[in-house]
Design a protein around this motif. Sequence first.
Motif, PDB file in Angstrom:
ATOM      1  N   ASP A  86       0.913  -1.080  -0.036  1.00  0.00           N
ATOM      2  CA  ASP A  86       0.082  -0.111   0.019  1.00  0.00           C
ATOM      3  C   ASP A  86       0.991   1.244  -0.020  1.00  0.00           C
ATOM      4  OD1 ASP A  86      -1.586   2.209   0.714  1.00  0.00           O
ATOM      5  OD2 ASP A  86      -2.776   1.054   2.122  1.00  0.00           O
ATOM      6  N   ASN A 102      -7.366   4.295   1.955  1.00  0.00           N
ATOM      7  CA  ASN A 102      -6.359   4.366   1.346  1.00  0.00           C
ATOM      8  C   ASN A 102      -6.355   4.461  -0.317  1.00  0.00           C
ATOM      9  OD1 ASN A 102      -5.253   4.716   3.647  1.00  0.00           O
ATOM     10  ND2 ASN A 102      -3.668   3.179   3.572  1.00  0.00           N
ATOM     11  N   ARG A 103      -7.176   3.551  -0.719  1.00  0.00           N
ATOM     12  CA  ARG A 103      -7.412   3.292  -2.314  1.00  0.00           C
ATOM     13  C   ARG A 103      -7.983   4.835  -2.570  1.00  0.00           C
ATOM     14  NH1 ARG A 103     -12.048  -0.071  -3.194  1.00  0.00           N
ATOM     15  NH2 ARG A 103     -12.988   1.877  -2.237  1.00  0.00           N
ATOM     16  N   GLY A 131      -0.962  -4.680   0.916  1.00  0.00           N
ATOM     17  CA  GLY A 131      -2.314  -4.324   0.604  1.00  0.00           C
ATOM     18  C   GLY A 131      -3.396  -5.475   0.414  1.00  0.00           C
ATOM     19  N   TRP A 148      -2.485  -2.122  -4.855  1.00  0.00           N
ATOM     20  CA  TRP A 148      -3.301  -2.927  -3.616  1.00  0.00           C
ATOM     21  C   TRP A 148      -3.109  -1.867  -2.436  1.00  0.00           C
ATOM     22  CZ3 TRP A 148      -2.236  -8.666  -3.648  1.00  0.00           C
ATOM     23  CH2 TRP A 148      -2.787  -9.395  -4.673  1.00  0.00           C
ATOM     24  N   PHE A 149      -4.222  -1.757  -1.647  1.00  0.00           N
ATOM     25  CA  PHE A 149      -4.358  -0.918  -0.599  1.00  0.00           C
ATOM     26  C   PHE A 149      -4.941  -1.657   0.572  1.00  0.00           C
ATOM     27  CE2 PHE A 149      -4.509   1.544  -4.497  1.00  0.00           C
ATOM     28  CZ  PHE A 149      -3.689   2.516  -4.269  1.00  0.00           C
ATOM     29  N   SER A 150      -4.462  -1.326   2.039  1.00  0.00           N
ATOM     30  CA  SER A 150      -4.912  -2.005   3.001  1.00  0.00           C
ATOM     31  C   SER A 150      -6.256  -1.630   3.566  1.00  0.00           C
ATOM     32  CB  SER A 150      -3.870  -1.640   4.285  1.00  0.00           C
ATOM     33  OG  SER A 150      -3.660  -0.403   4.418  1.00  0.00           O
TER      34      SER A 150
END
Length: 185
Positions: free
Chosen positions: A73, A106-107, A86, A100-102
């Motif tokens: 991420d 965040n995305r 992520g 990919w994000f956690s």
Amino acid sequence: MKRRYFVLSSVSFGLVMGCASLQAKDSPQSSVELSTDSVPPAAVSSNKVDESQIANVTEPIFAENGVAIRGTDPVAYFQVSQPVQGNQQFTHNWMGVNWWFSSAKNRDLFAASPEQYAPQYGGFCAFAVANGYTAPIVPEAWSIVEGKLYLNFSLRIRDRWERDIPGNIARANKNWPAAAANFRG
């Protein structure tokens, strides 16, 4: 002189083999991909680099199996000061690869302003780009300098990069347009 050449050749060969084995070990089915858009010739032809050209260049992105920066991420580096893996559930496609994000938050932050969070030089090793080539990264070898994320091949290479951060950034900024244009994934 011959001995020095032999030692340097051996070290260079070992470094190349180490890079190849590290990449193979980390992801045996890895493939580095890049965006299909080309780099504008104006960004490459001049010896003087205009930073606005760097920001607007459609560049190769360090990605394995279609996922940028090993699924880490990029926003987390700025928020929690460490790499965070992520989750495929929180994916955003940017520059032709998946990030990919956690978390959804965040995305969404990244989607609203990807240039603010994306690593410099397409997520390739900043030290390598400073020396005129591209190399893979490990998410643990990172630095944030003046609000920008830089990744490196290994912790040891990051330590070398940090010995002259301003000089390495200046050289990498100059080298990146040509390195991006010559990238052969």
